[in-house]
Design a protein around this motif. Structure first.
Motif, PDB file in Angstrom:
ATOM      1  N   GLU A  30     -88.356 -35.637 -48.027  1.00  0.00           N
ATOM      2  CA  GLU A  30     -87.176 -35.539 -48.885  1.00  0.00           C
ATOM      3  C   GLU A  30     -85.983 -34.966 -48.127  1.00  0.00           C
ATOM      4  OE1 GLU A  30     -88.359 -33.232 -52.204  1.00  0.00           O
ATOM      5  OE2 GLU A  30     -89.559 -34.838 -53.122  1.00  0.00           O
ATOM      6  N   SER A  31     -86.228 -33.957 -47.288  1.00  0.00           N
ATOM      7  CA  SER A  31     -85.144 -33.351 -46.508  1.00  0.00           C
ATOM      8  C   SER A  31     -84.551 -34.349 -45.524  1.00  0.00           C
ATOM      9  CB  SER A  31     -85.660 -32.123 -45.759  1.00  0.00           C
ATOM     10  OG  SER A  31     -86.102 -31.126 -46.663  1.00  0.00           O
ATOM     11  N   LEU A  32     -85.428 -35.108 -44.864  1.00  0.00           N
ATOM     12  CA  LEU A  32     -84.948 -36.102 -43.905  1.00  0.00           C
ATOM     13  C   LEU A  32     -84.141 -37.193 -44.602  1.00  0.00           C
ATOM     14  CD1 LEU A  32     -88.050 -36.482 -41.554  1.00  0.00           C
ATOM     15  CD2 LEU A  32     -85.858 -35.405 -41.021  1.00  0.00           C
ATOM     16  N   LYS A  33     -84.596 -37.605 -45.802  1.00  0.00           N
ATOM     17  CA  LYS A  33     -83.882 -38.632 -46.551  1.00  0.00           C
ATOM     18  C   LYS A  33     -82.504 -38.132 -46.973  1.00  0.00           C
ATOM     19  CE  LYS A  33     -84.280 -41.691 -50.552  1.00  0.00           C
ATOM     20  NZ  LYS A  33     -85.127 -42.077 -51.720  1.00  0.00           N
ATOM     21  N   LYS A  34     -82.464 -36.879 -47.474  1.00  0.00           N
ATOM     22  CA  LYS A  34     -81.185 -36.298 -47.883  1.00  0.00           C
ATOM     23  C   LYS A  34     -80.254 -36.145 -46.684  1.00  0.00           C
ATOM     24  CE  LYS A  34     -79.139 -32.282 -50.184  1.00  0.00           C
ATOM     25  NZ  LYS A  34     -79.398 -30.957 -50.823  1.00  0.00           N
ATOM     26  N   ARG A  35     -80.810 -35.679 -45.562  1.00  0.00           N
ATOM     27  CA  ARG A  35     -80.004 -35.504 -44.354  1.00  0.00           C
ATOM     28  C   ARG A  35     -79.431 -36.837 -43.888  1.00  0.00           C
ATOM     29  NH1 ARG A  35     -79.160 -32.437 -39.745  1.00  0.00           N
ATOM     30  NH2 ARG A  35     -79.090 -33.612 -37.806  1.00  0.00           N
ATOM     31  N   ARG A  36     -80.272 -37.870 -43.898  1.00  0.00           N
ATOM     32  CA  ARG A  36     -79.824 -39.180 -43.447  1.00  0.00           C
ATOM     33  C   ARG A  36     -78.715 -39.718 -44.334  1.00  0.00           C
ATOM     34  NH1 ARG A  36     -84.250 -41.470 -43.961  1.00  0.00           N
ATOM     35  NH2 ARG A  36     -85.082 -40.950 -41.904  1.00  0.00           N
ATOM     36  N   ASN A  37     -78.878 -39.575 -45.661  1.00  0.00           N
ATOM     37  CA  ASN A  37     -77.856 -40.073 -46.590  1.00  0.00           C
ATOM     38  C   ASN A  37     -76.530 -39.340 -46.418  1.00  0.00           C
ATOM     39  OD1 ASN A  37     -79.587 -41.925 -47.749  1.00  0.00           O
ATOM     40  ND2 ASN A  37     -80.247 -40.552 -49.392  1.00  0.00           N
ATOM     41  N   LEU A  38     -76.610 -38.001 -46.315  1.00  0.00           N
ATOM     42  CA  LEU A  38     -75.378 -37.230 -46.166  1.00  0.00           C
ATOM     43  C   LEU A  38     -74.669 -37.520 -44.853  1.00  0.00           C
ATOM     44  CD1 LEU A  38     -76.348 -33.735 -47.666  1.00  0.00           C
ATOM     45  CD2 LEU A  38     -74.831 -35.460 -48.648  1.00  0.00           C
ATOM     46  N   LEU A  39     -75.435 -37.697 -43.786  1.00  0.00           N
ATOM     47  CA  LEU A  39     -74.813 -37.975 -42.492  1.00  0.00           C
ATOM     48  C   LEU A  39     -74.231 -39.388 -42.431  1.00  0.00           C
ATOM     49  CD1 LEU A  39     -77.185 -36.211 -39.935  1.00  0.00           C
ATOM     50  CD2 LEU A  39     -75.022 -35.422 -40.901  1.00  0.00           C
ATOM     51  N   SER A 162     -80.818 -29.097 -42.231  1.00  0.00           N
ATOM     52  CA  SER A 162     -80.971 -28.991 -40.779  1.00  0.00           C
ATOM     53  C   SER A 162     -82.002 -29.989 -40.274  1.00  0.00           C
ATOM     54  CB  SER A 162     -81.396 -27.572 -40.387  1.00  0.00           C
ATOM     55  OG  SER A 162     -80.451 -26.637 -40.828  1.00  0.00           O
ATOM     56  N   LYS A 163     -81.860 -30.378 -39.025  1.00  0.00           N
ATOM     57  CA  LYS A 163     -82.803 -31.311 -38.418  1.00  0.00           C
ATOM     58  C   LYS A 163     -84.160 -30.633 -38.249  1.00  0.00           C
ATOM     59  CE  LYS A 163     -83.470 -34.156 -34.295  1.00  0.00           C
ATOM     60  NZ  LYS A 163     -82.918 -34.538 -32.973  1.00  0.00           N
ATOM     61  N   ILE A 164     -85.216 -31.359 -38.609  1.00  0.00           N
ATOM     62  CA  ILE A 164     -86.575 -30.842 -38.463  1.00  0.00           C
ATOM     63  C   ILE A 164     -87.162 -31.394 -37.179  1.00  0.00           C
ATOM     64  CG2 ILE A 164     -88.879 -30.741 -39.484  1.00  0.00           C
ATOM     65  CD1 ILE A 164     -87.548 -31.170 -42.196  1.00  0.00           C
ATOM     66  N   GLU A 165     -87.372 -30.516 -36.220  1.00  0.00           N
ATOM     67  CA  GLU A 165     -87.864 -30.937 -34.912  1.00  0.00           C
ATOM     68  C   GLU A 165     -89.370 -30.728 -34.830  1.00  0.00           C
ATOM     69  OE1 GLU A 165     -85.755 -28.804 -31.983  1.00  0.00           O
ATOM     70  OE2 GLU A 165     -83.821 -29.757 -32.406  1.00  0.00           O
ATOM     71  N   SER A 166     -90.040 -31.696 -34.251  1.00  0.00           N
ATOM     72  CA  SER A 166     -91.481 -31.581 -34.042  1.00  0.00           C
ATOM     73  C   SER A 166     -91.766 -30.707 -32.833  1.00  0.00           C
ATOM     74  CB  SER A 166     -92.091 -32.976 -33.838  1.00  0.00           C
ATOM     75  OG  SER A 166     -91.567 -33.566 -32.669  1.00  0.00           O
ATOM     76  N   GLU A 167     -93.033 -30.298 -32.696  1.00  0.00           N
ATOM     77  CA  GLU A 167     -93.397 -29.436 -31.581  1.00  0.00           C
ATOM     78  C   GLU A 167     -93.180 -30.142 -30.255  1.00  0.00           C
ATOM     79  OE1 GLU A 167     -97.341 -28.112 -32.142  1.00  0.00           O
ATOM     80  OE2 GLU A 167     -96.922 -26.940 -33.943  1.00  0.00           O
ATOM     81  N   SER A 168     -93.389 -31.444 -30.257  1.00  0.00           N
ATOM     82  CA  SER A 168     -93.216 -32.183 -29.002  1.00  0.00           C
ATOM     83  C   SER A 168     -91.769 -32.213 -28.574  1.00  0.00           C
ATOM     84  CB  SER A 168     -93.735 -33.622 -29.162  1.00  0.00           C
ATOM     85  OG  SER A 168     -93.015 -34.283 -30.201  1.00  0.00           O
TER      86      SER A 168
END
Length: 236
Positions: A30-39, A162-168
């Motif tokens: 949901e956060s990624l979807k909201k971030r993508r839409n807003l950006l 905020s962007k959610i970064e993976s461990e990699s």
């Protein structure tokens, strides 16, 4: 004693609620979807702001080219009431030519009869103001629209998650020297400073004329250039 301590630790550990993986994945999605839409809206608003900023600068340049002193405008009226000044004097036609920033009507009026015209000349120059023959209202309306869209563009970026970064992604080989996002953010202080300076410079034009107008042109085009770079690096 060790057994008591270990038992106490196990009991406490069992009482700690661990987040479920499904809930975490759902929140992340949901956060990624909201971030993508807003950006995406941020980018669209930025392009709109850039178009308005360009139109504002072009209208400002046109207005700057047609600046004239109001004292020269009034002096031309006074010259019309003194037709004798035109007799055998080609400078009269120069003084009566279309008004611009280089008009000499007020100075010519003084030189033709310094004794009698000094009082009127000083009255005209006492509260010297600059005016433009081009539509200043259009430039002002465009400037207000540009500022409004600029605020909307900034708000869309500010309120995006905020962007959610993976461990990699966190385990990089070394620091990144350059990235489009870095270049995008590096332009923010430049176009933000320009946007904040422009209203004050515009207010000074009435008293300072071409000097303030020239400074406003420089600041306006600098801010427009910085915002163009900010959009280009993340669009292409």
């Amino acid at each position: 004693m060790f057994i008591v301590f270990l038992s106490f630790s196990i009991v406490n550990a069992q009482s700690i609620p661990f987040p479920q993986q499904n809930n975490k994945s759902q929140v992340t999605k949901e956060s990624l979807k909201k971030r993508r839409n807003l950006l995406e809206w941020h980018q669209l608003a930025g392009l709109t702001t850039l178009a308005l900023w360009l139109a504002t600068n072009l209208e400002g340049d046109k207005a700057s080219e047609t600046l004239y002193r109001k004292s020269d405008q009034f002096a031309q009226t006074l010259l019309l009431t003194n037709p004798q000044y035109a007799v055998n004097d080609p400078m009269y036609l120069v003084a009566m030519s279309p008004l611009n920033r280089h008009s000499i009507a007020a100075d010519y009026f003084l030189l033709k009869d310094p004794t009698n015209n000094a009082g009127l000349y000083l009255a005209l120059k006492a509260n010297e103001e600059w005016e433009t023959k081009h539509s200043a209202a259009m430039h002002k309306n465009l400037a207000m629209a540009t500022f409004g869209m600029y605020a909307i563009t900034a708000s869309l970026a500010f309120f995006s998650p905020s962007k959610i970064e993976s461990e990699s992604e966190n385990e990089d080989d070394g620091p990144k020297i350059y990235s489009p996002i870095f270049a995008h953010k590096a332009m923010i202080p430049i176009h933000l400073a320009s946007m904040l300076l422009l209203p004050g410079l515009g207010a000074r034009i009435e008293k300072e004329g071409p000097r303030a107008a020239h400074q406003m042109e420089q600041v306006g085009w600098t801010g427009f250039g910085a915002m163009s770079i900010a959009l280009l690096v993340i669009t292409f």
